[in-house]
Structures are given as structure tokens and as C-alpha cells.
Design an enzyme around this catalytic site. Structure first.
Site, PDB file in Angstrom:
ATOM      1  N   GLY A 100      21.999 -64.217  97.003  1.00  0.00           N
ATOM      2  CA  GLY A 100      21.750 -62.768  96.966  1.00  0.00           C
ATOM      3  C   GLY A 100      21.674 -62.246  95.549  1.00  0.00           C
ATOM      4  N   SER A 101      22.106 -61.017  95.401  1.00  0.00           N
ATOM      5  CA  SER A 101      21.846 -60.280  94.159  1.00  0.00           C
ATOM      6  C   SER A 101      22.434 -60.908  92.912  1.00  0.00           C
ATOM      7  CB  SER A 101      22.383 -58.855  94.293  1.00  0.00           C
ATOM      8  OG  SER A 101      21.797 -58.249  95.414  1.00  0.00           O
TER       9      SER A 101
END
Lengths: 385, 570
Positions: free
Chosen positions: B292-293
Site C-alpha cells: 500500500g501507500s
């Protein structure tokens, strides 16, 4: 201590008997009791009888055995012959009786019930035959008209026939070996020994060929992979696991595994619990007794005494050697008791009688000197001239 | 001799000795025969004595299976220590019960006796084995001293005990995944135990030199205190956020040493059965996830390092992007043009994607390869998973990868790559064994420029000071980090209520010493009305960890001018 001046029969016995031999036999008897404590409770438990049954019986027989041995040792050679003759006659009769009324066990009739005891007459036959054969051979050597060797061979054949009839090939073999030794010791010429030896070997080979159980035992000895070597494998394991100092009294396991641990395999039991050093000491006692007995025989100038002593010691020595050698897998398995050590009333008593004979015959007696004697003869003066 | 044969008178006829040995073999010859018999007996008895001595000197030969069993159980292992010398794993002596069925006299009695102490052995199967003709069978491994004594007291013939080395882990599950475990024969089956076997112990054992000797202990890079803190905070976090799994990694950015690595649920190496439960796998290095981020840091670093993007560039994040039929939108949509720093701290998917596109897809791919994120991590620990790459690295894949989707990597790998961004651009392969800075320098590979690294430190710090990572701040330790809230895929679709949150951080940001990565799987909102994004769970967990471990690791806090990092401008 009894004075040497004392001339009582006991004093006379004490000063003439070989006390070292007596000590050796007593050591073996006591050793038998000690080892019986090690080996026989396990066997008794397997048979669901009192744990100490065999020990008690062994101790029970020990007293008469010791007494019998010492009593016989007081006999003179003449009475030894007579006792042997009586023993021979009785045991021959019992052996004949055994064939008809004996107890059958494992396909053989070797035991007879007498006054609540089971007796193995063949055990008593062996010393009796040896003494008688020795007497006959010695007599034959002295008086040409007596066919000593022939007569003794006749006695041997009769005994052997009864043993084969039981059947008991082990005892037959043992008796044949001892009888052969007697003939050899009697000074049979080497020219005759060679063909007889060949004949004996032929007999062994034919026994191997003809008798399946002999064949299987020999095969198993020669090629351990060929068949069941369970007993002997366990025995060797016992020696190895006992090592020098043993696993300790009561710590052995082989006695619980081997069916004949209190008789045929008592040597292995001794090794496992008390160690190989104790076994070596035991071996030393046997060797001492045998060699000392034979040395007596060599020094005896009386042919009967010499032959009888040597024959009995050979019996004793061969039996011990076979037992130990089988335990150590040095020869094919053969049930043979270790003299004085293995359990067995008959064998204990018979051994006591045999060794009583030996002690009697080896007592110090005035002997004919080897040196040439000066002859004082009353010759007529006329002859001298 | 004055004797004549002439019969003069009966007195004269008597000659001495005639009665005794008149003819036949001479006394001398017969005596020789007896001596021969004596010699034969002496030889036979000597042979028997020799055989006795031979047997006395022979070693007790155990059955082959006994010997091999003894070899394997006696094998000892070196102690495993943490970097400060604390024992992580050690050998203790235990007894194992075996039987030699051939020597068992009464199977029923033996079985009854054994079952009275160990009821689980009173089965028919055990009876059959005892009744067999086998030379050696194991009955039960690793008895307690009390059981051993009880069975010993039964005195059953044919059964016995073998002393064996049994592995004991005083810390229990604390460092379970790093230390690993051994099988019942004391052979490493996972973790550093297996690594030690593979490296040299296995060969030693093969050669038969490993049995029962004391070996130099093996020191690991892990710090048991830090490891405990990481695990402790993860346990608390799992409870507080009702997460199903948690991962924590503390990595030394200068040396690549893994100082702590925890993956919950973990297992107690003392309980071998636990290690087999699938749930308890080592997620930190043995699992791959869409991070993810937190991946945006790599994209930004790639873009800045390429020179195609500078800190002063900005990207239009007003509208969602449509790529290949998919819509890319922002979670915290600002709906405006964002600078590079804003893209990072607001975690803009659109901005990150555009930044990536400015640098180029090929460059992105090459950059991730350079950081080691596309291949299997090379390290000591055996449990290392290989990243899952998109089947085709097309535009859509590249865009999703730029913000951490469409590529699955191990959390440890992520931390290692991040360490390179923090330490001046040098990628150092991670290790679980102690490593000096000089050794690390030799292994280091420059992957980004020191300037890029400096900018990344600024961005990480900025994100904590004024971005999504505010809750990670620890006063004095200058924490910098990036949040990641990845939606999990279920049945091929991203589901919005199941997340994998992470916080990738380093401290202290003026000169980073350690990278700390915290991942929580499916954290739930702490209470009603609160979100469950990374900023509110993994960030505070990271903060708690750093708060506790920084003093232990000798990182000195700096208090004073709070504007030190933000004042830098590019």
C-alpha cells in the site's frame, strides 16, 4: 592341628590326602551355591515354583555330596575298586530300569524316580565305568592272561548301548572320549592310535550324517546365519554386557531368557552378573584341579591308580571344558553340566563320588621306588663260586 | 646284578619290580602320555581363557538402529545468543525412553508398567511393537525427570533411557520466528536454527563430529530487549485494534542487522506442534503483501533520483485518473494541485501515479529491481518469500505499483529498501547475524544518491510533523514515517472494510539509525466513530515501540528547536 605323631584314621587321612584338591572342590561347590542364587530363581519363577526351590535343593544335596566325597576319599584303592564295582552294578541295573520305568522328558528316558528323588543313573555310571576300566586295563598289563582291554571295552560298549538307548548322545560322546583317553593313557601304541583315531572321526562324521539334530547343531555352529542361534547369541551377549566386572548380582537378564540357565548356561550367567574376571578365576580353579589331578596320576607308579585318577580327571576336565566352550561359542551347542557348579542333584553327587575316588587314589602312600633296589638274597655259597 | 634266572631256590627267584611292571609299556612312556593329556588340557583351558579375555575386551555392540538413534539424539547444537549475550536457545539434557524388544521378557508386564507412568503408551500398537523382534524402538522422547525416575524404578528389563540433548528456548515465543525451532532429533527445521545447520552444523553432523561436544555459541543480531518490546507492543495492538495479525521489524540502517522482527500470531519453539499451524507463519519475511501507500516513498525516491522530478514540481490531483478502465482516486482527496511533499504527506494516489509517469515506467521497474523489491531477498533466515510481480508491467500495473498495489513484497524487504533511502542511498542486505559497520560498507550498494536520501528523510519527517503520521512522533527522537492503508483483496476484489495497515518509519531523522516497520492486519476501529486507518493504529504503535526501544539502542534524544527539519526548503 593334628599331630603328625597321631596315628588315628582321621589324622592319617588328613596327612595323606591332597588338601589343595579338597580345597579346590569345596571352592567349586560353594561357587555352585552362589551362582545358583544368581541363575536359578529366574528359572524357578518361570516354572511357577518357589523362587528358592533350586537353591534349597542344591544346598540340600551339598551336605551329602561333601560327606560322600570326604568319606570315599578315606578309602584304600582296593575299596575304591569295590565301591566302583558296586556302583557300576547298581547304576547299570538302574539304567536298564530307566528304559522301562524312567520318566520321559523331551523324547528321552534318562531319569528314574527313587524314594521321592529323581535320579539320573548315567551320571553315576561314568565314574564307576572309568574306575573299573582302569582296573581291568591295569590288571591286563600286569597279568597277561587277563584280557583287560577287551573286558573294559565290553563294559564300555554295554554302558554306551544303554546310553544310546535312552537316548543320550551327549553322555555317550563324553564317555567315548574318556574311554579313548584311558586307552591312550594306558600306553596304546601309536600304530594303533592312528587307525582308531580315523575310526573315531568316521564315527563323528557318520553321526553328523545320520543324526539330523547333530547335523543342525554343527551347521549352526559353523555358519551362524544358517539357523537359530538364539541361545548362543544371548550367551555371548551376556559375556559382553557383563564385561570385566559384571553388571552386579541380580542385574543379569540372560537367566530369564535361556531355559537352561541354571545348568548348561550357568557360566554365561556368572559372566553377566559377576564379570569375566570371576569367570577367569573359575576357569583357573578348574584348570588347577585338572592339572593337579593329572600330575598326581603321572607320579603314581601304580598303573591302576594312575589310570583311574587320570580317567576321572579327564572326565572332569572334558566336561568343564565342553560346558565353558559351548557357553563361549567355541564349539557346537551340547548340553553339558559344569562340574559342581551347575544345578543338579545327580550330577553333584556323582561328581562328589568321582572326586572322592580321585582323592582316595591320590592320597600319599608308600610307593615302590623307581631306583633299582639292592637285592639281598640268600644264595648258597656254592653258587657264588 | 647278581641274579640268575636259574631256579636254584624260590627265594632266589624273586626279583624286585617284577610284580609291578613286568612288561607292556614302560612307566616312563605312560607317564609321558599323562603329560601329553595335561598339555592338551592346558591348551584347551588357555583357549577358553583367551576367549573370555577377548569377550571382555569387546565393546558391547548395539544394534544399528540403536547406534543411529544414539548418534542423532546425542547431537548437540551451539547455543544461540542475542547481540548482548542473552540466551535465545540452549541444549538441555533429557532422557528418552526406548525398548529393545528382543530383550523384553514379558511384554504384558512391560506394557503394563510403562502404561502406569505414561498412559498414552498403553495401546495395542505399542504392544505389537514390543512383541516384535526388533532390536531397538523408541517409546517416548524427552521424558520429564519424574517420569524417567518412575519408569526406572519399575525395573523392567529390555527398556532403557538414552540421554539426549533437547533444545530449550528460555524466551518462549519472544523471538520464535528468528530463532526458529528444531525437530526431535535436534536438527534445525526453521529459523536461524536451520540456517546454522545449513551453514555448517549439518556438515559437521554428517561427518559425525557434532555429537555431544560443546560448541561456540552463535550470536545473532537480534536484541532480545528490543524484540520483546516490539512483540509486546504488537500484542497490545492486536488486542486494542482487534487485528488478526501483526508484524514489526526494527532494522539497523547502517549495518543491515535485524534488531527485532516479530510476526503475530507467533509460536513457542518449545512446543513444536505450534510451529505447524498455518496462522503462525513468519509474515515478516515469509509472507508477501501489497504494502500500500508505504510504497509511495519508493516512487517518490525514484522520481526524485531520476532527476525528472524535483521537490518543486507539483501534480494535479483534482480529478481521479482513469487508466485501463479503472479509476484511480485519492483517499484523502484534496482536490487540488499538490506539490511533491504534499503528494507524499497527503498520500495522494493520483499525484504519486503522475510522478511515476513523469519518470517513466521502465525507470520505475528498474528502480524497484535496484532496491531488491522484485526478487527474493538474500539473507540468512531460510523463511524468505519471493515477491509477486504483476504478470505484465503495463501502464496500469505501473500506476498501481506506484502506490503499493499490484506488487506483493515481504515486509522485511520493504524495510530493507527503506533503510537504503534513509542511510544515504546505500542498499545493505539484511542479516540476522552481527555485522560491523565496516563489513556493511563492503556489502553496500549505492542505489540512490545521498541527496535523494536526504530529501526522503525530509519527506518522512514532514509526514510525521504535519502529515498522516503525526501520532508516531516521539519527542526528542525525530521520528519520520509513511502510513499505508491497503485494502485487502477478497475473491479478486478490493474490499474497503478490510485493510492491511502499515507504518514505515525511521528515527532519528537527522541521522537515521533504525528503520521501524509496523503492519497490522485487519485492524478494527478502536471505538465507534473512529477510523481504522494506519495513522490511528500503526502510527501510535510505532511511536510506542520507538519510545521504549530508542533508549535501549543508545539513541540520544535531542530536545530544543522544533523547526529543524521543516526549515529545510528545496
Amino acid at each position: 592341628m593334628v599331630s603328625r605323631a597321631d596315628r588315628s584314621p582321621f589324622a592319617e587321612w588328613l596327612w595323606t590326602v591332597d588338601r589343595f584338591l579338597v580345597a579346590g572342590f569345596i571352592v567349586l561347590m560353594i561357587g555352585g551355591i552362589v551362582l545358583s542364587f544368581a541363575a536359578s530363581p529366574a528359572v524357578a519363577e518361570r516354572l511357577n515354583i518357589d523362587s528358592y526351590h533350586f537353591i534349597k535343593r542344591q544346598a540340600f544335596f551339598l551336605v551329602p555330596a561333601l560327606g560322600l566325597m570326604l568319606a570315599i576319599s578315606a578309602l584304600s584303592p582296593r575299596y575304591v575298586r569295590r565301591a566302583a564295582l558296586a556302583l557300576f552294578v547298581v547304576s547299570m541295573l538302574l539304567m536298564v530300569a530307566t528304559l522301562f520305568v524312567g520318566m520321559e522328558a523331551k523324547g528321552a528316558r534318562r531319569w528314574i524316580n527313587m524314594a521321592g528323588f529323581s535320579i539320573q543313573p548315567s551320571e553315576f555310571l561314568k565314574p564307576a565305568l572309568i574306575v573299573l576300566a582302569a582296573f581291568l586295563m591295569a590288571e591286563g598289563g600286569r597279568r597277561p592272561e587277563v584280557p583287560g582291554t577287551l573286558l573294559s571295552t565290553l563294559l564300555f560298549v554295554m554302558s554306551a548301548a544303554l546310553l544310546v538307548a535312552q537316548p543320550d548322545f551327549g553322555q555317550t560322546m563324553l564317555l567315548a572320549l574318556v574311554f579313548a583317553a584311558l586307552i591312550f593313557l594306558n600306553g596304546l601304541s601309536w600304530l594303533a592310535i592312528v587307525p582308531l583315531g580315523v575310526l573315531g572321526l568316521g564315527g563323528l562324521v557318520s553321526a553328523y550324517m545320520m543324526l539330523p539334530h547333530v547335523q543342525s547343531r554343527v551347521d549352526r555352529f559353523l555358519d551362524p546365519g544358517a539357523g537359530d542361534t538364539y541361545n548362543i547369541d544371548r550367551a555371548i551377549e551376556a559375556f559382553v554386557s557383563g564385561s570385566w566386572f559384571g553388571r552386579g548380582p541380580g542385574e543379569g537378564t540372560i537367566k530369564r531368557i535361556l531355559p537352561e540357565s541354571h545348568t548348561d548356561f550357568i557360566f554365561a550367567v556368572a559372566a553377566e552378573e559377576f564379570g569375566i574376571i570371576v569367570c577367569l578365576l573359575l576357569l583357573l580353579v578348574f584348570a588347577f584341579v585338572v592339572l593337579r589331578g593329572l600330575r598326581h596320576a603321572a607320579q603314581d607308579s601304580d598303573p591302576f591308580g594312575r589310570l583311574a585318577t587320570a580317567g576321572l580327571m579327564v572326565l572332569f576336565g572334558i566336561q568343564a571344558a565342553i560346558n565353558m566352550a559351548v557357553n563361549l561359542n567355541l564349539m557346537p551347542a551340547k548340553g553339558m553340566t559344569l562340574p559342581f557348579i551347575s544345578y543338579g542333584g545327580s550330577s553333584l553327587l556323582a561328581m562328589a563320588i568321582s572326586m572322592g575316588f580321585v582323592l582316595a587314589l591320590t592320597r600319599r602312600r608308600p610307593q615302590a621306588s623307581r631306583s633299582d633296589s639292592v637285592v639281598v638274597s640268600r644264595l648258597s655259597p656254592a653258587h657264588l663260586s | 646284578m647278581a641274579v640268575t634266572d636259574q631256579p636254584v631256590s624260590f627265594l632266589q627267584r624273586r626279583t624286585v619290580g617284577e610284580r609291578h611292571v613286568p612288561r607292556g609299556p614302560s612307566t616312563h612312556a605312560v607317564r609321558a602320555r599323562v603329560h601329553m593329556a595335561m598339555a592338551v588340557f592346558a591348551l584347551v583351558y588357555m583357549a577358553i581363557g583367551g576367549r573370555l579375555i577377548m569377550l571382555g575386551m569387546s565393546e558391547e555392540s548395539k544394534s544399528a538402529s540403536y547406534i543411529s538413534a544414539q548418534d542423532s539424539v546425542a547431537a548437540s547444537r551451539p547455543d544461540l545468543l542475542d547481540r548482548n549475550g542473552q540466551i535465545l536457545a540452549t541444549d538441555i539434557k533429557t532422557a528418552s525412553l526406548f525398548a529393545e524388544p528382543r530383550k523384553i521378557l514379558d511384554v504384558d508386564e512391560a506394557l503394563e508398567g510403562i502404561a502406569s507412568v505414561l498412559p498414552e503408551l498403553g495401546t495395542d500398537a505399542v504392544r505389537r511393537r514390543l512383541a516384535s523382534n526388533a532390536g531397538f524402538i523408541w517409546l517416548k522422547r524427552e521424558l520429564t525427570p519424574r517420569q524417567r525416575q518412575q519408569i526406572h524404578d519399575l525395573g523392567i528389563p529390555g527398556i532403557g533411557f538414552l540421554e539426549e540433548n533437547s533444545r530449550f528456548y528460555p524466551g518462549g515465543p519472544t523471538a520464535g520466528h528468528i530463532v526458529g525451532s528444531v525437530n526431535v532429533d535436534n536438527q534445525g527445521i526453521s529459523g536461524m536454527e536451520l540456517a546454522v545447520d545449513r551453514a555448517w552444523l549439518g556438515d559437521l553432523r554428517e561427518l559425525g563430529f557434532a555429537s555431544d561436544r560443546t560448541m561456540e555459541p552463535v550470536q545473532l543480531s537480534v536484541d532480545l530487549r528490543v524484540q520483546h518490546v516490539v512483540r509486546d507492543e504488537l500484542v497490545k495492538a492486536l488486542e486494542r485494534y482487534r487485528a488478526i495479525a501483526g508484524i514489526g521489524v526494527v532494522l539497523d540502517v547502517e549495518t543491515g542487522e535485524v534488531v527485532a522482527m516479530s510476526s503475530l500470531p507467533d509460536f513457542d519453539p518449545n512446543d513444536r506442534a505450534q510451529a505447524l499451524e498455518k496462522d503462525r507463519m513468519n509474515r515478516a519475511s515469509g509472507g508477501v503483501y501489497e504494502m500500500g501507500s508505504v510504497f509511495k516513498g519508493f516512487t517518490v525516491a525514484m522520481a526524485l533520483d531520476s532527476g525528472k522530478v524535483t521537490m518543486n514540481d507539483s501534480f494535479d490531483a483534482t480529478r481521479p485518473m482513469r487508466v485501463g478502465g479503472r479509476t484511480i482516486s485519492d483517499f484523502y482527496g484534496k482536490g487540488r494541485i499538490l506539490s511533491v511533499a504534499e503528494t507524499f504527506i497527503y498520500s495522494s494516489n493520483i499525484g504519486t501515479a503522475k510522478m511515476m509517469l513523469s519518470a517513466g515506467i521502465d525507470r520505475q521497474k528498474e528502480f524497484l529491481e535496484r532496491l531488491g523489491l522484485t526478487s527474493r531477498l538474500q539473507t540468512d533466515l531460510p523463511e524468505v518469500a519471493t515477491p509477486l510481480l504483476p504478470p505484465r508491467w503495463n501502464e496500469l500495473a505501473a500506476i498501481t505499483i506506484s502506490f503499493g498495489h499490484g506488487i506483493s513484497v515481504t515486509p522485511l524487504q520493504t524495510a530493507v529498501a527503506t533503510a537504503a533511502l534513509m542511510n544515504g542511498g546505500r542498499l545493505i542486505p539484511p542479516t540476522f547475524l552481527p555485522r560491523s559497520r565496516e563489513e556493511a560498507d563492503k556489502l553496500a550498494k549505492q542505489v540512490v544518491s545521498p541527496q535523494t536520501s536526504e530529501m526522503m528523510r525530509y519527506l518522512f519527517r514532514l509526514n510525521v510533523l504535519s502529515g498522516s503520521g503525526r501520532r508516531a512522533e516521539v519527542p526528542g527522537y525525530m521520528v519520520g514515517g509513511k502510513t499505508g492503508t491497503a485494502e485487502k483483496i477478497e475473491n479478486g476484489r478490493y474490499v474497503s472494510n478490510k485493510r492491511r495497515n502499515s507504518f514505515l518509519s525511521a528515527f532519528p531523522m537527522d541521522k537515521p539509525r533504525y528503520v521501524v516497520l509496523v503492519v497490522l492486519d485487519e485492524p478494527k476501529p478502536e471505538r465507534e466513530g473512529v477510523s481504522a486507518t494506519a495513522g490511528v493504529n500503526t502510527a501510535p504503535v510505532t511511536s510506542a515501540i520507538i519510545r521504549r526501544v530508542a533508549p535501549m539502542l543508545g539513541v540520544l534524544p535531542k530536545f530544543g528547536d522544533k523547526t529543524e527539519t521543516v526549515s529545510i526548503s528545496y
